[in-house]
Motif scaffolding. Structure first.
Motif, PDB file in Angstrom:
ATOM      1  N   SER A  43     -15.912-104.502 -55.873  1.00  0.00           N
ATOM      2  CA  SER A  43     -16.439-104.440 -54.505  1.00  0.00           C
ATOM      3  C   SER A  43     -17.803-103.765 -54.491  1.00  0.00           C
ATOM      4  CB  SER A  43     -15.459-103.684 -53.612  1.00  0.00           C
ATOM      5  OG  SER A  43     -15.989-103.516 -52.313  1.00  0.00           O
ATOM      6  N   HIS A  44     -17.918-102.666 -55.229  1.00  0.00           N
ATOM      7  CA  HIS A  44     -19.194-101.951 -55.300  1.00  0.00           C
ATOM      8  C   HIS A  44     -20.262-102.826 -55.960  1.00  0.00           C
ATOM      9  CE1 HIS A  44     -21.928 -98.564 -55.509  1.00  0.00           C
ATOM     10  NE2 HIS A  44     -22.065 -98.741 -56.816  1.00  0.00           N
ATOM     11  N   GLN A  45     -19.896-103.483 -57.063  1.00  0.00           N
ATOM     12  CA  GLN A  45     -20.845-104.357 -57.756  1.00  0.00           C
ATOM     13  C   GLN A  45     -21.256-105.530 -56.861  1.00  0.00           C
ATOM     14  OE1 GLN A  45     -18.985-105.485 -61.429  1.00  0.00           O
ATOM     15  NE2 GLN A  45     -18.856-103.375 -62.196  1.00  0.00           N
ATOM     16  N   LEU A  46     -20.289-106.069 -56.122  1.00  0.00           N
ATOM     17  CA  LEU A  46     -20.593-107.197 -55.232  1.00  0.00           C
ATOM     18  C   LEU A  46     -21.555-106.774 -54.130  1.00  0.00           C
ATOM     19  CD1 LEU A  46     -20.138-110.094 -54.310  1.00  0.00           C
ATOM     20  CD2 LEU A  46     -18.060-109.328 -53.128  1.00  0.00           C
ATOM     21  N   ASP A  47     -21.322-105.603 -53.554  1.00  0.00           N
ATOM     22  CA  ASP A  47     -22.235-105.109 -52.517  1.00  0.00           C
ATOM     23  C   ASP A  47     -23.656-104.961 -53.070  1.00  0.00           C
ATOM     24  OD1 ASP A  47     -20.184-105.022 -50.715  1.00  0.00           O
ATOM     25  OD2 ASP A  47     -19.776-102.880 -50.987  1.00  0.00           O
ATOM     26  N   GLU A  48     -23.778-104.421 -54.278  1.00  0.00           N
ATOM     27  CA  GLU A  48     -25.097-104.250 -54.887  1.00  0.00           C
ATOM     28  C   GLU A  48     -25.751-105.600 -55.172  1.00  0.00           C
ATOM     29  OE1 GLU A  48     -24.542-101.891 -58.364  1.00  0.00           O
ATOM     30  OE2 GLU A  48     -24.633 -99.986 -57.270  1.00  0.00           O
ATOM     31  N   ALA A  49     -24.955-106.561 -55.660  1.00  0.00           N
ATOM     32  CA  ALA A  49     -25.505-107.883 -55.972  1.00  0.00           C
ATOM     33  C   ALA A  49     -25.986-108.592 -54.710  1.00  0.00           C
ATOM     34  CB  ALA A  49     -24.450-108.727 -56.685  1.00  0.00           C
ATOM     35  N   VAL A  50     -25.239-108.452 -53.621  1.00  0.00           N
ATOM     36  CA  VAL A  50     -25.648-109.068 -52.351  1.00  0.00           C
ATOM     37  C   VAL A  50     -26.962-108.466 -51.863  1.00  0.00           C
ATOM     38  CG1 VAL A  50     -25.060-109.279 -49.906  1.00  0.00           C
ATOM     39  CG2 VAL A  50     -23.329-109.741 -51.641  1.00  0.00           C
ATOM     40  N   ILE A  51     -27.082-107.140 -51.991  1.00  0.00           N
ATOM     41  CA  ILE A  51     -28.332-106.477 -51.591  1.00  0.00           C
ATOM     42  C   ILE A  51     -29.498-106.955 -52.445  1.00  0.00           C
ATOM     43  CG2 ILE A  51     -29.503-104.241 -51.526  1.00  0.00           C
ATOM     44  CD1 ILE A  51     -26.805-102.979 -50.801  1.00  0.00           C
ATOM     45  N   GLN A  52     -29.270-107.104 -53.755  1.00  0.00           N
ATOM     46  CA  GLN A  52     -30.329-107.587 -54.641  1.00  0.00           C
ATOM     47  C   GLN A  52     -30.741-109.011 -54.293  1.00  0.00           C
ATOM     48  OE1 GLN A  52     -28.684-107.055 -58.547  1.00  0.00           O
ATOM     49  NE2 GLN A  52     -28.854-104.814 -58.503  1.00  0.00           N
ATOM     50  N   ARG A  57     -34.748-112.639 -51.778  1.00  0.00           N
ATOM     51  CA  ARG A  57     -35.062-113.672 -50.786  1.00  0.00           C
ATOM     52  C   ARG A  57     -36.135-113.184 -49.819  1.00  0.00           C
ATOM     53  NH1 ARG A  57     -30.412-114.163 -49.027  1.00  0.00           N
ATOM     54  NH2 ARG A  57     -29.730-115.908 -50.335  1.00  0.00           N
ATOM     55  N   GLU A  58     -36.014-111.944 -49.358  1.00  0.00           N
ATOM     56  CA  GLU A  58     -36.974-111.407 -48.396  1.00  0.00           C
ATOM     57  C   GLU A  58     -38.371-111.252 -48.987  1.00  0.00           C
ATOM     58  OE1 GLU A  58     -35.195-107.796 -47.193  1.00  0.00           O
ATOM     59  OE2 GLU A  58     -33.641-108.736 -45.943  1.00  0.00           O
ATOM     60  N   HIS A  59     -38.475-111.072 -50.325  1.00  0.00           N
ATOM     61  CA  HIS A  59     -39.771-110.860 -50.964  1.00  0.00           C
ATOM     62  C   HIS A  59     -40.266-112.091 -51.717  1.00  0.00           C
ATOM     63  CE1 HIS A  59     -38.503-106.727 -50.130  1.00  0.00           C
ATOM     64  NE2 HIS A  59     -39.768-106.368 -50.231  1.00  0.00           N
TER      65      HIS A  59
END
Length: 338
Positions: A43-52, A57-59
């Protein structure tokens, strides 16, 4: 073999089997702890991957690698959650088996008066105690949210009136007293409704369908959201079955009130073949059931309560939901013969 020796040997066999089952249960608990830790890590890794991925995408950066990583982690997380859920279910069944054997094994022993203990009486007593405790928790919550709040507001209103009386501000005093009266009358209606929910007399007198019609009418008047109730002709069911189905509808509507405010609700009670079907469906936002389990580590108290109530009468309860598609609680059970 002498009767006493026979019972002694039987007791030893049961004790050995129980020891093996308890050891198996503890091993499964350790396995569940490892899986739960893995779920939290994923779950923690998934949250970090989604943020990355969002950052890329934003940049204007390439999201191919990040998207692949998110997809992989989601699949691993879903598999781990499913494994954890299955193991938890197996643990619950194993625990029930151990308890049943423990209670049944008491038939090999005697109490102080020399009368054999009845394991089913013990099981019933344990279930009653558990049910009473759960009901106390539910009542405490509802009293806190309802009558207790009314009394607290009334007390504050009385204090305001006392100050206005000292100031001889009679015009404002009259206005506050009028508001206070309306609030107390509303609270009295809530208390009467609360009492009616605790002891649904119509359920005992007229049966499940009329009692549900009465409750849903009062619910609509209180919540002011559309609830449609359709029911086939249902014969009188055992008292414990009717009260469980009634409570499940109550709990489902309260969940809808909290999580799908204002959404239309459709309740169906039907008989098909030799089975009874009770469906409560709302058109609310729905939710991700696995996400709820992941974040809370278990189902919500309401879902667990409904599921356990259903199991007590030999019924199956399933919850179908997903984001944007509403929620349906379905209870199915065989109708009594005759």
């Amino acid at each position: 073999m002498e009767p006493a020796a026979l019972l002694e040997r039987a007791t030893a066999i049961v004790a050995t089997q129980l020891a093996g089952l308890r050891e198996l249960y503890q091993a499964a608990l350790r396995q569940q702890e490892g899986i739960s830790q893995r779920v939290r890590q994923l779950s923690h890794q998934l949250d970090e991957a989604v943020i990355q991925e969002q950052f890329a995408r934003e940049h204007g950066l390439s999201t191919v690698t990040a998207a692949a990583r998110v997809k992989q982690l989601r699949a691993e997380h879903a598999a781990a959650v499913e494994a954890e859920t299955e193991l938890r279910r197996s643990l619950r069944q194993l625990d029930q088996l151990i308890r049943q054997i423990e209670m049944s094994s008491t038939t090999l022993t005697h109490n102080a008066e020399g009368i054999a203990a009845d394991p089913w009486v013990q099981a019933l007593r344990a279930q009653v105690i558990k049910g009473r405790e759960e009901e106390r928790i539910r009542l405490a919550r509802e009293v806190h949210d309802g009558p207790a709040q009314v009394l607290a507001n009334a007390l504050m209103g009385v204090e305001v009136c006392q100050n206005l009386l000292k100031e001889q501000n009679f015009e404002r005093l009259g206005s506050i007293l009028s508001q206070l009266g309306d609030s107390v009358r509303e609270g009295l209606r809530d208390v009467r409704s609360f009492i009616a929910d605790l002891r649904p007399g119509k359920l005992e007198e007229q049966g499940l369908v009329p009692a549900l019609h009465d409750y849903i009418r009062r619910y609509r008047d209180t919540v002011s959201n559309p609830v449609v109730f359709e029911a086939d002709h249902i014969p009188r069911l055992p008292a414990e079955t009717e009260i469980v189905l009634y409570r499940i509808v109550q709990e489902a509507l309260q969940n809808t009130r909290k999580h799908a405010r204002g959404a239309p609700v459709h309740i169906t009670l039907a008989r098909r073949g030799g089975r009874l079907y009770l469906a409560i469906r709302d058109e609310g936002p729905g939710f991700d059931l696995r996400e709820v389990v992941r974040r809370a580590g278990r189902e919500s108290w309401g879902l667990t309560s409904m599921r356990e109530r259903a199991e007590l009468i030999g019924a199956e309860l399933t919850v179908t939901t997903r984001r944007g598609a509403g929620t349906e609680v379905l209870v199915t059970m065989p109708l009594p013969a005759g």
